[in-house]
Design a protein around this motif. Structure first.
Motif, mmCIF file in Angstrom:
data_model
loop_
_atom_site.group_PDB
_atom_site.id
_atom_site.type_symbol
_atom_site.label_atom_id
_atom_site.label_comp_id
_atom_site.label_asym_id
_atom_site.label_seq_id
_atom_site.Cartn_x
_atom_site.Cartn_y
_atom_site.Cartn_z
ATOM 1 N N SER A 67 0.817 -1.219 0.000
ATOM 2 C CA SER A 67 0.000 0.000 0.000
ATOM 3 C C SER A 67 0.850 1.269 0.000
ATOM 4 C CB SER A 67 -0.917 0.008 1.226
ATOM 5 O OG SER A 67 -0.154 -0.107 2.421
ATOM 6 N N GLY A 68 2.061 1.200 0.558
ATOM 7 C CA GLY A 68 2.919 2.377 0.632
ATOM 8 C C GLY A 68 3.991 2.364 -0.437
ATOM 9 N N PRO A 69 4.895 3.323 -0.396
ATOM 10 C CA PRO A 69 6.003 3.368 -1.361
ATOM 11 C C PRO A 69 6.887 2.132 -1.203
ATOM 12 C CG PRO A 69 5.786 5.463 -0.186
ATOM 13 C CD PRO A 69 4.910 4.485 0.526
ATOM 14 N N PRO A 70 7.350 1.553 -2.296
ATOM 15 C CA PRO A 70 8.189 0.357 -2.215
ATOM 16 C C PRO A 70 9.497 0.635 -1.469
ATOM 17 C CG PRO A 70 7.350 0.652 -4.439
ATOM 18 C CD PRO A 70 7.034 1.901 -3.685
ATOM 19 N N LEU A 71 9.953 -0.372 -0.724
ATOM 20 C CA LEU A 71 11.210 -0.270 0.020
ATOM 21 C C LEU A 71 11.890 -1.630 0.000
ATOM 22 C CD1 LEU A 71 13.233 1.163 1.893
ATOM 23 C CD2 LEU A 71 11.760 0.517 3.824
ATOM 24 N N LEU A 72 13.109 -1.675 -0.544
ATOM 25 C CA LEU A 72 13.888 -2.905 -0.613
ATOM 26 C C LEU A 72 15.245 -2.696 0.048
ATOM 27 C CD1 LEU A 72 13.136 -3.892 -4.331
ATOM 28 C CD2 LEU A 72 12.029 -4.773 -2.267
ATOM 29 N N VAL A 73 15.841 -3.796 0.496
ATOM 30 C CA VAL A 73 17.163 -3.755 1.123
ATOM 31 C C VAL A 73 18.069 -4.708 0.365
ATOM 32 C CG1 VAL A 73 18.497 -4.144 3.222
ATOM 33 C CG2 VAL A 73 16.175 -3.231 3.378
ATOM 34 N N ALA A 74 19.262 -4.226 0.009
ATOM 35 C CA ALA A 74 20.247 -5.054 -0.688
ATOM 36 C C ALA A 74 21.511 -5.145 0.152
ATOM 37 C CB ALA A 74 20.568 -4.455 -2.060
ATOM 38 N N LEU A 75 22.086 -6.341 0.242
ATOM 39 C CA LEU A 75 23.323 -6.555 1.002
ATOM 40 C C LEU A 75 24.462 -6.807 0.035
ATOM 41 C CD1 LEU A 75 22.041 -8.836 3.908
ATOM 42 C CD2 LEU A 75 22.076 -6.351 3.730
ATOM 43 N N ASP A 76 25.527 -6.037 0.198
ATOM 44 C CA ASP A 76 26.680 -6.128 -0.697
ATOM 45 C C ASP A 76 27.859 -6.742 0.050
ATOM 46 O OD1 ASP A 76 28.561 -5.802 -2.700
ATOM 47 O OD2 ASP A 76 28.908 -3.683 -2.252
ATOM 48 N N LEU B 180 15.001 11.345 -0.152
ATOM 49 C CA LEU B 180 14.514 10.294 -1.044
ATOM 50 C C LEU B 180 13.707 9.230 -0.321
ATOM 51 C CD1 LEU B 180 17.762 9.696 -3.184
ATOM 52 C CD2 LEU B 180 15.756 11.064 -3.797
ATOM 53 N N ALA B 181 13.602 9.345 0.990
ATOM 54 C CA ALA B 181 12.987 8.288 1.792
ATOM 55 C C ALA B 181 11.524 8.054 1.453
ATOM 56 C CB ALA B 181 13.127 8.614 3.278
ATOM 57 N N PRO C 256 9.989 5.376 -3.958
ATOM 58 C CA PRO C 256 10.504 4.014 -4.124
ATOM 59 C C PRO C 256 12.011 3.991 -3.869
ATOM 60 C CG PRO C 256 9.034 4.587 -5.934
ATOM 61 C CD PRO C 256 9.280 5.848 -5.165
ATOM 62 N N LEU C 257 12.437 3.134 -2.946
ATOM 63 C CA LEU C 257 13.810 3.224 -2.444
ATOM 64 C C LEU C 257 14.432 1.848 -2.255
ATOM 65 C CD1 LEU C 257 15.889 5.365 -1.340
ATOM 66 C CD2 LEU C 257 14.977 4.833 0.937
ATOM 67 N N VAL C 258 15.735 1.770 -2.580
ATOM 68 C CA VAL C 258 16.554 0.594 -2.268
ATOM 69 C C VAL C 258 17.689 1.058 -1.364
ATOM 70 C CG1 VAL C 258 17.976 -1.275 -3.156
ATOM 71 C CG2 VAL C 258 16.023 -0.460 -4.496
ATOM 72 N N VAL C 259 17.803 0.459 -0.192
ATOM 73 C CA VAL C 259 18.891 0.757 0.745
ATOM 74 C C VAL C 259 19.927 -0.350 0.617
ATOM 75 C CG1 VAL C 259 19.539 1.055 3.158
ATOM 76 C CG2 VAL C 259 17.355 1.960 2.330
ATOM 77 N N VAL C 260 21.166 0.047 0.253
ATOM 78 C CA VAL C 260 22.239 -0.923 0.038
ATOM 79 C C VAL C 260 23.203 -0.865 1.218
ATOM 80 C CG1 VAL C 260 23.973 -1.768 -1.564
ATOM 81 C CG2 VAL C 260 22.026 -0.457 -2.437
ATOM 82 N N ARG D 65 10.148 6.806 9.633
ATOM 83 C CA ARG D 65 9.686 8.034 10.286
ATOM 84 C C ARG D 65 9.258 9.081 9.265
ATOM 85 N NH1 ARG D 65 11.150 13.035 11.621
ATOM 86 N NH2 ARG D 65 13.021 12.908 10.327
ATOM 87 N N ARG D 66 10.067 9.256 8.233
ATOM 88 C CA ARG D 66 9.734 10.240 7.208
ATOM 89 C C ARG D 66 8.460 9.848 6.459
ATOM 90 N NH1 ARG D 66 13.478 14.050 5.357
ATOM 91 N NH2 ARG D 66 15.396 14.136 6.590
ATOM 92 N N ARG D 67 8.273 8.569 6.237
ATOM 93 C CA ARG D 67 7.073 8.120 5.515
ATOM 94 C C ARG D 67 5.815 8.307 6.368
ATOM 95 N NH1 ARG D 67 8.687 2.832 1.815
ATOM 96 N NH2 ARG D 67 10.191 3.971 0.515
ATOM 97 N N ARG D 68 5.951 8.169 7.662
ATOM 98 C CA ARG D 68 4.775 8.405 8.529
ATOM 99 C C ARG D 68 4.377 9.881 8.510
ATOM 100 N NH1 ARG D 68 7.638 4.979 12.077
ATOM 101 N NH2 ARG D 68 8.313 6.798 13.274
ATOM 102 N N LEU D 69 5.363 10.746 8.396
ATOM 103 C CA LEU D 69 5.086 12.179 8.442
ATOM 104 C C LEU D 69 4.640 12.736 7.085
ATOM 105 C CD1 LEU D 69 8.072 13.378 10.675
ATOM 106 C CD2 LEU D 69 5.698 12.979 11.359
#
Length: 319
Positions: free
Chosen positions: A165-174, A260-261, A264-268, A314-318
């Motif tokens: 339902s919200g903006p996409p958020l993915l996590v990538a491990l390098d 950018l939070a 749609p975000l990918v945190v690496v 936090r930013r997405r809640r606000l």
């Protein structure tokens, strides 16, 4: 006259003649035949030896099952919370091991009930045997045997993100090679609403029993994908509208400035030692640092991930 006496007992009553009578067919002779040799003690259901034989057979069957599972790369998840979480979401487990004489609580009771409902074999083993099965892990008296982890495809994460339902958020491990860090990152990703985690196929920790335990079972609630080439996967995601943000001690912006939070975000997240690899770092749209006291050199990879994901949430809640 002999035989004509009417005295009591002098006359033989009809049907009391000794020996076979007319029409018996020799049944009396068959009735006297023996029942055969006495069964062995192990074959008599109420004999203690029968119970001991049953336990020995069950133990042998368990050893055979564990031997077969070891050959297929099965893992044994240890700990009450991870075991219950896996059973709640229906992870295809093959066996539940419970140590003899452990103190039962709600989690152990729920684990046994769920395993029984799902047709998972429940075995009571000694604590020493459970130590061996879990390879010395802190099992809290319970372990769950599961098949090798079924990794998702990176495209599956995009599908899962699109259904949120919200903006996409993915996590990538390098290059994160510590399974405890992997488990902790997965736990943070699930806690802060990420849609999935991706790890590279090479030079990366996998979903071992240690990672399962550190994730407290949340690895069963969030898809984890394996990418053949992480850099190529990140570039593909960037083409689909994701912004790529990498954690770096010398980042271009502070986490407090992460505008950018909300999209749609990918945190690496980089490896424990060298951080982000060169190619992955060049793929990032921004690199983010976490302000810290000068007395502290750096944060653990999983802790840093939790800090950034908490700020994103936090930013997405606000917004």
């Amino acid at each position: 006259m002999a035989g004509n006496s009417q005295r009591r007992g002098a006359m033989r009553k009809p049907g009391t003649k000794k020996g076979a009578t007319t029409g018996s067919g020799g049944q009396r002779r068959k009735a006297l035949e023996g029942r055969g040799p006495t069964p062995r003690a192990e074959d008599r259901p109420y004999h203690p030896a029968h119970r001991r034989a049953e336990l020995a057979n069950r133990a042998a069957a368990n050893r055979e099952q564990r031997s077969k599972s070891a050959g297929t790369g099965a893992e044994t998840i240890a700990g009450r919370n991870p075991v219950v979480e896996c059973l709640r979401v229906g992870v295809p487990a093959t066996a539940l091991y419970v140590a003899s004489g452990i103190e039962l609580d709600d989690r152990v009771t729920e684990a046994v009930n769920l395993a029984t409902e799902q047709g998972v074999a429940v075995s009571e083993v000694s604590r020493t045997e459970l130590d061996r099965i879990t390879q010395g892990a802190m099992h809290q008296g319970i372990g769950l045997q599961v098949p090798p982890f079924d990794y998702a495809h990176p495209d599956d994460l995009i599908t899962a993100a699109g259904e949120s339902s919200g903006p996409p958020l993915l996590v990538a491990l390098d290059g994160v090679t510590d399974p405890r860090n992997l488990g902790a990152v997965i736990r943070s990703a699930a806690a802060f609403g990420a849609n999935g985690v991706v790890v590279p196929q090479r030079r990366s920790a996998g979903l071992t029993a240690v990672a399962w335990r550190t994730s407290a079972g949340t690895a069963a609630r969030i898809p984890v994908a394996k990418a053949t080439n992480l850099t190529r996967t990140l570039k593909d995601w960037a083409k689909q509208g994701f912004m790529i943000v990498g954690l770096d001690a010398d980042g271009s912006i502070s986490v407090d400035e992460l505008e950018l939070a909300t999209g749609p975000l990918v945190v690496v997240v980089g490896s424990e030692g060298r951080g982000l690899s060169r190619l992955v770092k060049e793929t990032c749209d921004e690199t983010v640092s976490i302000p810290m006291s000068t007395d502290v050199e750096s944060l653990n990879a999983s802790v840093a991930t939790g800090v950034v994901l908490a700020e994103v949430a936090r930013r997405r809640r606000l917004s």
